[in-house]
Scaffold this motif. Structure first.
Motif, PDB file in Angstrom:
ATOM      1  N   MET A   1     -17.055 -91.229   2.045  1.00  0.00           N
ATOM      2  CA  MET A   1     -15.906 -90.322   2.184  1.00  0.00           C
ATOM      3  C   MET A   1     -15.019 -90.804   3.335  1.00  0.00           C
ATOM      4  SD  MET A   1     -16.456 -87.806  -0.091  1.00  0.00           S
ATOM      5  CE  MET A   1     -15.755 -86.234   0.430  1.00  0.00           C
ATOM      6  N   GLU A   2     -13.728 -90.730   3.125  1.00  0.00           N
ATOM      7  CA  GLU A   2     -12.787 -91.151   4.155  1.00  0.00           C
ATOM      8  C   GLU A   2     -11.500 -90.364   3.979  1.00  0.00           C
ATOM      9  OE1 GLU A   2     -12.228 -92.328   7.298  1.00  0.00           O
ATOM     10  OE2 GLU A   2     -13.205 -94.229   6.737  1.00  0.00           O
ATOM     11  N   LEU A   3     -10.828 -90.104   5.093  1.00  0.00           N
ATOM     12  CA  LEU A   3      -9.584 -89.350   5.064  1.00  0.00           C
ATOM     13  C   LEU A   3      -8.521 -90.129   4.289  1.00  0.00           C
ATOM     14  CD1 LEU A   3      -8.779 -86.611   6.365  1.00  0.00           C
ATOM     15  CD2 LEU A   3      -7.756 -87.925   8.228  1.00  0.00           C
ATOM     16  N   HIS A   4      -7.995 -89.499   3.241  1.00  0.00           N
ATOM     17  CA  HIS A   4      -7.030 -90.156   2.358  1.00  0.00           C
ATOM     18  C   HIS A   4      -5.808 -90.652   3.132  1.00  0.00           C
ATOM     19  CE1 HIS A   4      -5.150 -89.900  -1.986  1.00  0.00           C
ATOM     20  NE2 HIS A   4      -5.383 -91.124  -1.593  1.00  0.00           N
ATOM     21  N   ARG A   5      -5.271 -89.788   3.977  1.00  0.00           N
ATOM     22  CA  ARG A   5      -4.031 -90.103   4.697  1.00  0.00           C
ATOM     23  C   ARG A   5      -4.211 -91.162   5.775  1.00  0.00           C
ATOM     24  NH1 ARG A   5      -3.934 -85.054   8.726  1.00  0.00           N
ATOM     25  NH2 ARG A   5      -5.919 -84.155   8.127  1.00  0.00           N
ATOM     26  N   LEU A   6      -5.462 -91.358   6.220  1.00  0.00           N
ATOM     27  CA  LEU A   6      -5.700 -92.371   7.243  1.00  0.00           C
ATOM     28  C   LEU A   6      -5.412 -93.778   6.714  1.00  0.00           C
ATOM     29  CD1 LEU A   6      -6.655 -92.940  10.117  1.00  0.00           C
ATOM     30  CD2 LEU A   6      -9.009 -93.056   9.241  1.00  0.00           C
ATOM     31  N   GLY A   7      -5.587 -93.960   5.408  1.00  0.00           N
ATOM     32  CA  GLY A   7      -5.260 -95.255   4.809  1.00  0.00           C
ATOM     33  C   GLY A   7      -3.800 -95.604   5.015  1.00  0.00           C
ATOM     34  N   PHE A   8      -2.918 -94.592   4.889  1.00  0.00           N
ATOM     35  CA  PHE A   8      -1.502 -94.820   5.153  1.00  0.00           C
ATOM     36  C   PHE A   8      -1.272 -95.152   6.618  1.00  0.00           C
ATOM     37  CE2 PHE A   8       2.322 -92.772   6.954  1.00  0.00           C
ATOM     38  CZ  PHE A   8       3.260 -93.680   6.504  1.00  0.00           C
ATOM     39  N   GLY A   9      -1.847 -94.348   7.509  1.00  0.00           N
ATOM     40  CA  GLY A   9      -1.632 -94.556   8.941  1.00  0.00           C
ATOM     41  C   GLY A   9      -2.048 -95.936   9.402  1.00  0.00           C
ATOM     42  N   GLU A  10      -3.224 -96.368   8.974  1.00  0.00           N
ATOM     43  CA  GLU A  10      -3.712 -97.690   9.384  1.00  0.00           C
ATOM     44  C   GLU A  10      -2.967 -98.803   8.660  1.00  0.00           C
ATOM     45  OE1 GLU A  10      -7.969 -97.755   9.088  1.00  0.00           O
ATOM     46  OE2 GLU A  10      -8.209 -96.405  10.806  1.00  0.00           O
ATOM     47  N   GLY A  11      -2.558 -98.538   7.426  1.00  0.00           N
ATOM     48  CA  GLY A  11      -1.779 -99.533   6.699  1.00  0.00           C
ATOM     49  C   GLY A  11      -0.415 -99.750   7.329  1.00  0.00           C
TER      50      GLY A  11
END
Length: 309
Positions: A1-11
């Motif tokens: 499980m991982e925060l969906h929106r964190l992918g955007f932030g780190e990307g």
């Protein structure tokens, strides 16, 4: 499980490190949208617009005309919800290289309630010419979609949810704008899904196997739809189910129905929000109430198979 929106932030942070032309704009939601990672690293390339989504899009369009690659973020219900006119004229009509970010999309926003649950965003944006729509399935795919958006020339709308979601892709899973990918091979029915519903589709396929062999297609690009991959699968299975955390009217379900009706008509059943607003509640409880879980996909699969000639 991982925060969906964190992918955007780190990307976005990684994209900013790779290209100085990348800039960020936000409407007083940097923490919520995870744009705070970029803002802390590149304060000189970040603009806090305040609660003014229309103004943000106008600024982003101007920056794009000067050679920048602006990522303009807010909640999906406000962006594109409140900024649709500016997106239509200053971004799509003008074909400016603006990346529109709709965070907290879908019913799983939960306790924020109907006013903050972006369910109509795909439908409202899909009607606009010149724009690409992305709805990644999980953290890793969201990160890759963000990085790909920074390289892509042209308007993009990228939507993602608030909550943690199961990881079904890895950093090595192929991703390309405009391409769908078969995640589970099958021969009895095709399920085309996007966003968090890809996991639910895989879960449904596993539950039905081996009695019913479900082919699961992940379609992170909703526009332009990878019609070729979907039609090829439909020719093999003869029936299709779509699954999305958005309104089925004009959403992924609508896009797939249009594709199939013109190219290879087969029975189709759409799983998603059915012409209604959401309400306040726990994310998982709302997903269950509004029929967005694997059990609902299983029901749809069984019903659409009965419609096959």
């Amino acid at each position: 499980m991982e925060l969906h929106r964190l992918g955007f932030g780190e990307g976005l942070l990684e994209a900013g490190k790779k290209n100085e032309a990348v800039v960020g704009l936000c409407c007083d939601l940097t923490g919520s949208t995870k744009m705070d990672l970029f803002a802390k690293e590149f304060p000189e390339r970040f603009i806090e617009v305040g609660i003014a989504e229309q103004n943000m899009i106008g600024i982003a369009a101007g920056l794009a005309l000067e050679g920048k690659i602006p990522f303009a973020s807010s909640y999906a219900v406000f962006n594109p919800g409140r900024s649709w006119d500016q997106i239509r004229v200053s971004v799509c009509y003008s074909k400016t290289n603006v990346k529109i970010i709709g965070a907290h999309a879908g019913i799983s926003v939960g306790k924020d309630g109907a006013t903050h649950q972006g369910l109509e965003d795909i439908a409202s944006i899909r009607a606009l010419p010149s724009i690409t729509i992305l709805a990644p399935a999980d953290y890793d795919e969201n990160k890759k979609a963000t990085l790909a958006s920074a390289k892509f020339i042209g308007p993009i709308y990228l939507r993602f949810g608030r909550e943690v979601v199961p990881k079904i892709t890895t950093s090595q899973t192929p991703f390309a704008i405009g391409k769908a990918k078969i995640f589970v091979e099958g021969e009895d029915v095709t399920v085309v899904a996007c966003g968090p519903l890809v996991f639910e589709a895989i879960k449904a396929a596993q539950a039905l196997y081996p009695k019913i062999k479900v082919e699961v297609i992940n379609s992170p690009t909703i526009k332009p739809l990878d019609c070729d991959t979907i039609v090829k699968s439909a020719k093999k299975t003869g029936a299709v189910v779509t699954a999305e955390e958005a309104q089925i009217i004009g959403g992924l379900g609508g896009a797939v129905a249009e594709c199939l009706s013109e190219n290879y008509p087969v029975p189709i059943h759409r799983v998603g929000i059915k012409d209604t607003f959401g309400e306040t509640g726990g994310p998982d409880n709302l997903m269950k109430k509004y029929g967005l879980k694997s059990d609902n996909i299983i029901t749809a699969v069984k019903e659409v198979i009965l419609m096959k000639k």
